[in-house]
Design a protein around this motif. Structure first.
Motif, mmCIF file in Angstrom:
data_model
loop_
_atom_site.group_PDB
_atom_site.id
_atom_site.type_symbol
_atom_site.label_atom_id
_atom_site.label_comp_id
_atom_site.label_asym_id
_atom_site.label_seq_id
_atom_site.Cartn_x
_atom_site.Cartn_y
_atom_site.Cartn_z
ATOM 1 N N ALA A 1 -5.516 6.704 -6.216
ATOM 2 C CA ALA A 1 -6.151 7.666 -7.124
ATOM 3 C C ALA A 1 -6.416 7.092 -8.507
ATOM 4 C CB ALA A 1 -5.272 8.905 -7.256
ATOM 5 N N SER A 2 -5.656 6.059 -8.883
ATOM 6 C CA SER A 2 -5.717 5.542 -10.254
ATOM 7 C C SER A 2 -6.931 4.669 -10.528
ATOM 8 C CB SER A 2 -4.454 4.730 -10.549
ATOM 9 O OG SER A 2 -4.467 3.512 -9.805
ATOM 10 N N GLY A 3 -7.564 4.189 -9.482
ATOM 11 C CA GLY A 3 -8.673 3.260 -9.658
ATOM 12 C C GLY A 3 -8.279 1.816 -9.461
ATOM 13 N N ARG A 4 -6.977 1.565 -9.269
ATOM 14 C CA ARG A 4 -6.525 0.181 -9.057
ATOM 15 C C ARG A 4 -7.135 -0.420 -7.796
ATOM 16 N NH1 ARG A 4 -0.238 -0.820 -9.493
ATOM 17 N NH2 ARG A 4 -1.046 -2.914 -9.102
ATOM 18 N N MET A 5 -7.524 0.444 -6.856
ATOM 19 C CA MET A 5 -8.129 -0.042 -5.612
ATOM 20 C C MET A 5 -9.612 0.305 -5.543
ATOM 21 S SD MET A 5 -5.270 0.885 -2.709
ATOM 22 C CE MET A 5 -3.562 0.319 -2.806
ATOM 23 N N LYS A 6 -10.212 0.582 -6.698
ATOM 24 C CA LYS A 6 -11.613 1.014 -6.692
ATOM 25 C C LYS A 6 -12.531 -0.009 -6.038
ATOM 26 C CE LYS A 6 -15.212 2.864 -9.720
ATOM 27 N NZ LYS A 6 -15.585 3.224 -11.104
ATOM 28 N N ALA A 7 -12.227 -1.279 -6.233
ATOM 29 C CA ALA A 7 -13.065 -2.333 -5.649
ATOM 30 C C ALA A 7 -12.863 -2.463 -4.147
ATOM 31 C CB ALA A 7 -12.768 -3.669 -6.321
ATOM 32 N N GLY A 8 -11.797 -1.887 -3.658
ATOM 33 C CA GLY A 8 -11.495 -1.976 -2.235
ATOM 34 C C GLY A 8 -9.994 -2.068 -2.009
ATOM 35 N N ALA A 9 -9.587 -1.848 -0.780
ATOM 36 C CA ALA A 9 -8.173 -1.903 -0.409
ATOM 37 C C ALA A 9 -7.979 -2.966 0.663
ATOM 38 C CB ALA A 9 -7.702 -0.550 0.117
ATOM 39 N N PRO A 10 -6.799 -3.551 0.715
ATOM 40 C CA PRO A 10 -6.546 -4.494 1.804
ATOM 41 C C PRO A 10 -6.458 -3.755 3.132
ATOM 42 C CG PRO A 10 -4.537 -4.097 0.550
ATOM 43 C CD PRO A 10 -5.640 -3.408 -0.190
ATOM 44 N N ASP B 1 -1.776 4.512 14.455
ATOM 45 C CA ASP B 1 -1.904 3.130 13.996
ATOM 46 C C ASP B 1 -3.120 3.088 13.073
ATOM 47 O OD1 ASP B 1 0.099 2.728 15.857
ATOM 48 O OD2 ASP B 1 -1.198 1.739 17.325
ATOM 49 N N THR B 2 -2.916 2.684 11.824
ATOM 50 C CA THR B 2 -4.009 2.773 10.861
ATOM 51 C C THR B 2 -3.918 1.621 9.864
ATOM 52 O OG1 THR B 2 -5.087 4.281 9.281
ATOM 53 C CG2 THR B 2 -2.677 4.365 9.365
ATOM 54 N N ASP B 3 -4.567 1.742 8.717
ATOM 55 C CA ASP B 3 -4.455 0.779 7.627
ATOM 56 C C ASP B 3 -4.838 1.491 6.335
ATOM 57 O OD1 ASP B 3 -7.346 0.569 7.152
ATOM 58 O OD2 ASP B 3 -7.426 -0.664 8.953
ATOM 59 N N PHE B 4 -4.687 0.816 5.196
ATOM 60 C CA PHE B 4 -4.907 1.467 3.907
ATOM 61 C C PHE B 4 -6.359 1.927 3.717
ATOM 62 C CE2 PHE B 4 -1.153 -1.130 2.141
ATOM 63 C CZ PHE B 4 -0.272 -0.105 2.429
ATOM 64 N N VAL C 1 -7.575 -10.992 -1.277
ATOM 65 C CA VAL C 1 -6.246 -10.385 -1.373
ATOM 66 C C VAL C 1 -5.192 -11.481 -1.503
ATOM 67 C CG1 VAL C 1 -4.566 -8.872 -0.256
ATOM 68 C CG2 VAL C 1 -7.015 -8.412 0.000
ATOM 69 N N TRP C 2 -5.357 -12.555 -0.727
ATOM 70 C CA TRP C 2 -4.412 -13.684 -0.776
ATOM 71 C C TRP C 2 -4.435 -14.316 -2.173
ATOM 72 C CZ3 TRP C 2 -4.508 -18.895 -1.791
ATOM 73 C CH2 TRP C 2 -3.421 -19.643 -1.341
ATOM 74 N N LEU C 3 -5.621 -14.441 -2.754
ATOM 75 C CA LEU C 3 -5.759 -15.098 -4.050
ATOM 76 C C LEU C 3 -5.084 -14.297 -5.163
ATOM 77 C CD1 LEU C 3 -7.173 -17.591 -5.355
ATOM 78 C CD2 LEU C 3 -9.097 -16.070 -5.881
ATOM 79 N N ILE C 4 -5.263 -12.989 -5.150
ATOM 80 C CA ILE C 4 -4.746 -12.155 -6.236
ATOM 81 C C ILE C 4 -3.353 -11.583 -5.938
ATOM 82 C CG2 ILE C 4 -7.077 -11.524 -6.963
ATOM 83 C CD1 ILE C 4 -6.659 -8.792 -5.632
ATOM 84 N N ALA C 5 -2.773 -11.952 -4.802
ATOM 85 C CA ALA C 5 -1.492 -11.375 -4.380
ATOM 86 C C ALA C 5 -0.408 -11.427 -5.465
ATOM 87 C CB ALA C 5 -1.007 -12.046 -3.103
ATOM 88 N N PRO C 6 -0.197 -12.574 -6.127
ATOM 89 C CA PRO C 6 0.871 -12.609 -7.146
ATOM 90 C C PRO C 6 0.663 -11.609 -8.282
ATOM 91 C CG PRO C 6 0.204 -14.832 -6.532
ATOM 92 C CD PRO C 6 -0.798 -13.911 -5.918
ATOM 93 N N LEU C 7 -0.593 -11.341 -8.627
ATOM 94 C CA LEU C 7 -0.879 -10.373 -9.688
ATOM 95 C C LEU C 7 -0.518 -8.961 -9.257
ATOM 96 C CD1 LEU C 7 -4.357 -11.717 -10.874
ATOM 97 C CD2 LEU C 7 -2.115 -12.128 -11.915
ATOM 98 N N ALA C 8 -0.560 -8.715 -7.955
ATOM 99 C CA ALA C 8 -0.236 -7.394 -7.408
ATOM 100 C C ALA C 8 1.209 -7.328 -6.912
ATOM 101 C CB ALA C 8 -1.190 -7.063 -6.268
ATOM 102 N N ARG C 9 2.001 -8.315 -7.296
ATOM 103 C CA ARG C 9 3.408 -8.383 -6.889
ATOM 104 C C ARG C 9 3.576 -8.418 -5.365
ATOM 105 N NH1 ARG C 9 6.511 -4.239 -11.114
ATOM 106 N NH2 ARG C 9 5.877 -5.295 -13.027
ATOM 107 N N MET C 10 2.644 -9.103 -4.713
ATOM 108 C CA MET C 10 2.749 -9.340 -3.277
ATOM 109 C C MET C 10 2.908 -10.833 -3.045
ATOM 110 S SD MET C 10 -0.106 -6.888 -1.451
ATOM 111 C CE MET C 10 -1.505 -7.674 -2.265
#
Length: 353
Positions: free
Chosen positions: A219-228, A263-266, A293-302
């Protein structure tokens, strides 16, 4: 056929102020059961007022008891005279500083504490443990080696550790400890419920489950560009509560039980919200490519290891056993998601637009 619920003996619910436990308590009280609710701070009105309100409107009786997972013997008073114990108390958080102290110790030592008390309480005949599918698998990549490429109750998580998926590791170790203790005695039997990600509305105003963090991010817009496209299973909290009651009161209930509706996904989860909320909230509408997603993972604490092993890797689980043995039926994903989102707006967890 409706479930026959024995109201002749009280039941204990540990962690009664929790997200899942609240719905279990509500279902028990509405059935006329006497509920002993074990919580860390019975005097904390902010955390217990919703339970008191439910009890006032239900035929059952609620008594609050003070107990703590790491306080040996602290459940004895709450458990006295109970025929059934619902052990739901266990930390569910992904942001921890010390996995051993924050996750594993409360989960494992707490389970041992509760079950040792059960063995010392002659009235206890059944323990229902809230475990997780996290005790069955660590990453979606593990599912390929499951029977037929689909998780079932025979599978155990062997890939998680204190440094990789520590929450899953804590749930695995806690359930293993429970089975070891159950098999070492003959007084009570153990039935385990293994839910996937729990969604749906909360009874308390400020639930702490990580499930709510997922929707807040959407809802916050953090995933506005898309979700994994992170494969995951989901189950409605209200259906999960009914699974717990069936596990407690069906004489033939036994063993582990995968409780997962879909069985679903985000990306698919977010899509269920678009018809009602897409115009007002910056919900994700597409999948991010895995490389990004792999590239930005550390920024998202993943961790990048988690991305590799879960993104674009489907979640597949066989829920057949629990559906048949516990008589379950599941709400559609869209109903659970929209009910949850609406309740989060109403309670102020998501800003109104």
């Amino acid at each position: 056929m409706p479930l026959l619920i024995d109201t002749s003996a009280p039941v204990l619910v540990t962690g009664a102020t929790g997200y899942v436990a609240g719905w279990i308590v509500k279902a028990l009280l509405q059935a006329g059961v006497t509920v002993h609710a074990a919580v860390r701070a019975p005097e904390d009105e902010a955390k217990t007022s919703h339970l008191r309100a439910i009890a006032e409107a239900a035929p059952g009786t609620l008594t609050l008891f003070k107990a703590d997972l790491l306080d040996q013997g602290s459940y004895a008073q709450a458990m006295a005279g109970c025929g059934t114990v619902f052990h739901t108390a266990s930390p569910f958080t992904l942001n921890v500083q010390d996995a051993q102290a924050d996750l594993v110790d409360p989960a494992v030592l707490g389970t041992r504490n509760v079950l040792e008390t059960a063995s010392a309480t002659p009235s206890v005949r059944r323990v229902v443990l809230t475990s997780s599918v996290a005790a069955i698998y660590g990453d979606n990549a593990d599912i390929a080696s499951a029977p037929g490429g689909r998780l079932d109750e025979s599978v155990w998580n062997t890939t998680s550790s204190l440094t990789h998926n520590p929450y899953s590791y804590s749930k695995t170790k806690a359930e293993q400890a429970a089975w070891e203790m159950a098999q070492a005695q003959a007084q009570w039997d153990l039935v385990v419920v293994n839910p996937s990600l729990v969604i749906g509305p909360a009874l308390q105003a400020r639930p702490t489950s990580e499930s709510f963090s997922v929707l807040r991010q959407m809802a916050s817009g953090r995933m506005k560009a898309g979700a994994p496209r992170w494969g995951i299973g989901c189950v409605d909290v209200r259906d999960l509560a009914q699974a717990h009651l069936a596990a407690a009161y069906l004489p033939e209930a036994e063993g582990r039980n995968i409780v997962s509706a879909v069985d679903t996904d985000f990306v698919q989860m977010a899509a269920t919200l678009l018809p009602s909320y897409g115009a007002a909230y910056p919900l994700p509408r597409k999948a991010l490519p895995k490389w990004l997603v792999w590239l930005i993972a550390p920024l998202a604490r993943m961790s990048r290891q988690s991305v590799t092993r879960n993104v674009d890797v489907p979640f597949r689980a066989d829920n057949t056993k629990a559906v048949k043995a516990l008589g379950l039926s599941y709400r559609p994903l869209a109903e659970s998601m929209t009910d949850m989102f609406a309740q989060m707006i109403e309670s102020g967890q998501i800003a109104k637009r």
